[in-house]
Design a protein around this motif. Structure first.
Motif, short mmCIF file in Angstrom:
data_model
loop_
_atom_site.label_atom_id
_atom_site.label_comp_id
_atom_site.label_asym_id
_atom_site.label_seq_id
_atom_site.Cartn_x
_atom_site.Cartn_y
_atom_site.Cartn_z
N ALA A 284 73.67 39.41 47.79
CA ALA A 284 71.99 38.67 47.74
C ALA A 284 72.07 37.99 46.41
O ALA A 284 72.75 38.58 45.45
N VAL A 285 71.24 37.00 46.49
CA VAL A 285 70.85 36.46 45.06
C VAL A 285 69.47 36.40 44.64
O VAL A 285 68.78 36.20 45.59
N VAL A 286 69.31 37.06 43.54
CA VAL A 286 67.97 37.51 43.01
C VAL A 286 67.77 36.81 41.75
O VAL A 286 68.79 36.24 41.21
N GLY A 287 66.51 36.55 41.39
CA GLY A 287 66.05 35.88 40.34
C GLY A 287 64.77 35.75 40.35
O GLY A 287 63.95 35.71 41.42
N PRO A 288 64.04 35.48 39.16
CA PRO A 288 62.28 35.16 39.38
C PRO A 288 62.11 33.97 39.84
O PRO A 288 63.10 33.09 39.94
N ASN A 289 60.85 33.54 40.26
CA ASN A 289 60.60 32.14 40.37
C ASN A 289 61.20 31.02 39.62
O ASN A 289 60.88 31.31 38.33
N GLY A 290 61.70 30.05 40.00
CA GLY A 290 62.27 29.21 39.03
C GLY A 290 63.48 29.40 38.36
O GLY A 290 63.80 28.97 37.37
N ASP B 33 62.60 40.71 47.80
CA ASP B 33 62.43 42.17 48.12
C ASP B 33 63.54 43.04 47.99
O ASP B 33 64.56 42.98 48.62
N PHE B 34 63.58 43.92 46.85
CA PHE B 34 64.52 44.85 46.58
C PHE B 34 65.07 45.93 47.77
O PHE B 34 66.10 46.01 48.02
N GLU B 35 63.87 46.06 48.43
CA GLU B 35 64.30 47.18 49.61
C GLU B 35 65.09 46.62 50.57
O GLU B 35 66.16 47.25 51.04
N ILE B 36 64.82 45.49 51.21
CA ILE B 36 65.69 44.77 52.04
C ILE B 36 67.27 44.64 51.31
O ILE B 36 68.14 45.08 52.04
N ILE B 37 67.12 44.26 50.14
CA ILE B 37 68.50 44.05 49.68
C ILE B 37 69.35 45.41 49.65
O ILE B 37 70.56 45.41 49.97
N ARG C 118 76.60 43.37 47.56
CA ARG C 118 76.66 42.76 46.22
C ARG C 118 75.45 41.98 45.88
O ARG C 118 74.77 41.33 46.91
N VAL C 119 74.95 42.06 44.72
CA VAL C 119 73.78 41.18 44.17
C VAL C 119 74.36 40.55 42.97
O VAL C 119 75.07 40.99 42.10
N VAL C 120 73.83 39.34 43.10
CA VAL C 120 74.02 38.22 41.97
C VAL C 120 72.71 38.06 41.48
O VAL C 120 71.64 37.57 41.96
N GLY D 82 77.08 42.69 40.81
CA GLY D 82 77.49 44.06 41.17
C GLY D 82 76.96 44.66 42.53
O GLY D 82 76.05 44.03 42.96
N PRO D 83 77.24 46.01 42.59
CA PRO D 83 76.46 46.48 43.70
C PRO D 83 74.87 46.86 43.55
O PRO D 83 74.57 46.90 42.53
N PRO D 84 74.16 46.60 44.66
CA PRO D 84 72.70 46.83 44.37
C PRO D 84 72.08 47.77 43.42
O PRO D 84 71.40 47.76 42.64
N ASP D 85 72.74 49.31 43.52
CA ASP D 85 71.99 50.27 43.04
C ASP D 85 72.42 49.97 41.24
O ASP D 85 71.53 50.31 40.71
N GLN D 86 73.77 49.57 41.25
CA GLN D 86 74.06 49.37 39.71
C GLN D 86 73.29 48.11 39.20
O GLN D 86 72.77 48.33 38.08
N VAL D 87 73.13 47.34 39.89
CA VAL D 87 72.38 45.90 39.41
C VAL D 87 70.95 46.40 39.26
O VAL D 87 70.36 45.94 38.21
N PHE D 88 70.49 47.10 40.13
CA PHE D 88 68.91 47.34 39.99
C PHE D 88 68.70 48.29 38.82
O PHE D 88 67.50 48.40 38.44
N ASP D 89 69.83 48.78 38.18
CA ASP D 89 69.38 49.71 37.10
C ASP D 89 69.58 49.42 35.81
O ASP D 89 69.21 49.91 34.92
N THR D 90 70.24 47.94 35.91
CA THR D 90 70.36 47.01 34.58
C THR D 90 69.05 46.86 33.77
O THR D 90 68.30 46.20 34.41
N ASP D 91 69.01 47.09 32.54
CA ASP D 91 67.90 46.80 31.98
C ASP D 91 67.40 45.43 31.82
O ASP D 91 66.37 45.10 31.88
N SER D 92 68.55 44.42 31.70
CA SER D 92 67.99 43.24 31.61
C SER D 92 67.69 42.64 32.88
O SER D 92 66.57 41.75 32.88
#
Ligand code: ATP
Ligand code: MG
Lengths: 260, 295
Positions: free
Chosen positions: A45-51, A220-224, A230-232, A243-253
């Protein structure tokens, strides 16, 4: 099977490598030294805010936009500078955020249009003068299979413009599926889709990932969490976590960039 | 009788022209105002090659095919970079340039004086001299054109052309070389228009630049729209309607000079009515007025 956070040593023929991509639109830096490597298997999955530059990244990989700096490779083949059709034929299929298909053609004709097996890079050549009936016969198995996967078997003969928005999204994914590609780049395949169709799309993506890598943009993080291995994460044209989803979603940044 | 045959011949020639233009406009969605230019290139090629070099009909046709296919690059290559209105302007410019070459290259084309005395064509020993013989030749060329267009629009290539018409970016993303598709499409279109031109040159035996103006391009485009863009019967129907209409005006009592003036007026009126009430044309399915890629 999965590359985790990009293994630079494994540069085989299926590795998709983006190196130091830079791109500005009128002084606004959309990609800013962006590097990432994909191994050619699994679901990313590729995530990031709009723009953030997610769609732009897809456009650069598939040759619709030339980067100002940096380059992309598929194995040892340079993608940057190639025309989009040639990149598609090297093995990178894609869909668009503003769902694209040919509204005036029937569902089945959309699938046939998508199939590169017909003949040559222009669809012309001796095979183009085969009877249309024969082309349909030769493709009937593949079409039936794809229609089954995207759940549009009943709609095969309908004009594509009569489909619902969710079905149109499925059709555009199905068109992508008509050709065996090493990568399927799907731009927000779930956005604006009814939960029932979300299931169909999820199953489709899983099927696609059996012999290829599916890279999809999603908010949508749930779907991911359910399907991505893997999430970028992209923010302001930078890769911030990979990295893997759980790890990425815990990252502060990530939390900072996405939740605010 | 001669008169009826002449009208029939005009319908045949305009049908070929309409097939040639409909291929790119109706099927490929690429509106061009250069068709009379290619028509003229074919006519001048036939006139000059047969007059100055005494070439036979098959050789003239072959030369006309090569020349128009080559010249089509002046239109197809700009279409890589320009869309819609901007592209139409390029085809308009091409048309103007070709016309001014016909009109000003005095050493070769004799400019406005035109080229008289184009010899009768001979096809494998058959000298084509009477109107009915010309119609036979014309029908052969019309059948050839229709067959080409039919073969190229119904299968894989036709689907890709339709893809190009609706959404070029999407079609390219599927793996189709849209530039090569455009080169092929414009070349086929120009070649057929050129063949119509060669036929026309032999038929009237005298050509001058006024036959190949942008107004002629617009007339061909009108035929495509009236007949129905992107349909197989459209070009013949459109050509029949637009060739017969001014003749009908003459029959209902207008003097020839008045009928001539009324022609433009009635064409204009017909076009407006078609676009208002039947935008897909008489035989068409493709609504020409709808914007591309309606999603
Ligand atoms: N063709 C273009 N010309 C000018 N600016 C562009 C162009 N394409 C994208 N941009 C700009 O680049 C930035 C990134 O756009 P992009 O479409 O890649 O974002 P995204 O991450 O896909 O966002 P979203 O989640 O909203 O789809 C945006 O600020 C956008 O305005
Ligand atoms: Mg986007």
């Amino acid at each position: 099977m999965m590359s985790g956070s990009g293994d630079p040593a494994g540069l085989d023929a299926t590795t998709l490598n983006c190196h130091e991509l830079g791109l500005s639109f009128g002084g606004h830096k959309v990609l800013n030294g962006f590097s990432v490597t994909f191994a050619g298997a699994g679901i990313t999955a590729v995530v990031g805010p709009n723009g953030a530059g997610k769609t732009t990244l897809f456009n650069v990989i598939t040759g619709f936009i030339q980067p100002d700096s940096g380059e992309c490779f598929l194995g040892d083949k340079q993608l940057t500078g190639r025309r989009p059709h040639s990149i598609a034929r090297l093995g990178i299929g894609r869909t668009f955020q503003d769902v694209r298909f040919i509204a005036r053609l029937s569902v089945i004709d959309n699938l046939l249009l998508a199939s590169n097996a017909v003949s040559g890079p222009t669809g012309i050549g001796l095979r183009a003068f085969l009877s249309e009936k024969r082309i349909r016969e030769e493709h009937s198995d593949r079409c039936a299979e794809v229609l089954e996967t995207i759940g549009l078997t009943q709609k095969a003969g309908d004009t594509a413009s009569t489909l619902s928005f969710g079905q149109q999204k499925l059709l555009s994914i199905g068109c992508c599926l008509m050709n065996p590609r090493k990568y399927y780049l799907l731009d927000e395949p779930f956005a604006g889709v009814h939960p029932e169709l979300v299931v169909t799309i999820t199953e489709t993506l899983k099927k696609m990932s059996k012999s290829s890598e599916v890279i999809f943009i999603e908010h949508d993080f749930e779907i991911i969490e359910k399907i991505a291995e893997r999430v970028v994460a992209i923010h302001q044209g930078h890769l911030i976590v990979d990295g893997p989803p759980d790890q990425v979603f815990d990252t502060d940044s990530v939390l900072e960039a996405f939740v605010g | 009788m001669e008169y009826v045959l002449h009208i029939l011949m005009l319908i045949v020639i305009y049908s070929v022209l309409a097939y040639s233009l409909d291929f790119i406009v109706g099927h490929g969605g690429l509106v061009s105002l250069a068709q009379a230019g290619f028509f003229g290139i074919g006519a001048y090629a036939a006139a000059l090659l047969s007059l100055k070099f005494g070439l036979s009909l098959p050789t003239v046709f072959l030369a006309s095919i090569c020349l128009t296919a080559l010249m089509s690059l002046f239109v197809s290559v700009p279409s890589f970079y320009l869309q819609d209105d901007y592209f139409v302007v390029v085809t308009f410019c091409f048309q103007m340039i070709v016309f001014s070459i016909f009109n000003n290259w005095l050493e070769v084309t004799r400019g406005a004086l035109g080229i008289p005395g184009i010899p009768l064509p001979v096809l494998f020993g058959w000298e084509i001299s009477s109107k009915s013989e010309f119609i036979v030749l014309g029908l052969l060329i019309l059948a050839f054109s229709a067959l080409c267009i039919w073969g190229l629009t119904r299968g894989a290539f036709g689907r890709i052309l339709h893809g190009l018409r609706e959404d070029e970016v999407y079609t390219e993303s599927l793996g189709w070389n849209v530039r090569a598709v455009k080169i092929i499409a414009f070349a086929v279109s120009a070649v057929l228009a050129g063949l119509a031109g060669s036929l026309y040159g032999f038929y009237v035996a005298y050509i001058d630049p006024t036959y190949f103006t942008v107004m002629e391009s617009i007339l061909i485009l009108s035929i495509v729209i009236v007949g129905g863009a992107g349909s197989f019967a459209g070009p013949v129907i459109g050509a029949s309607v637009l060739v017969l209409m001014p003749e009908a005006l003459r029959f209902i009592g207008f003097t020839p000079s008045l009928a001539g003036n009324m022609r433009e007026l009635v064409y204009g009126l017909l076009l407006v009515l078609i676009l208002l009430f039947r935008p897909q044309g008489i035989a068409g399915k493709y609504d020409f007025t709808q914007s591309k890629g309606a999603r």
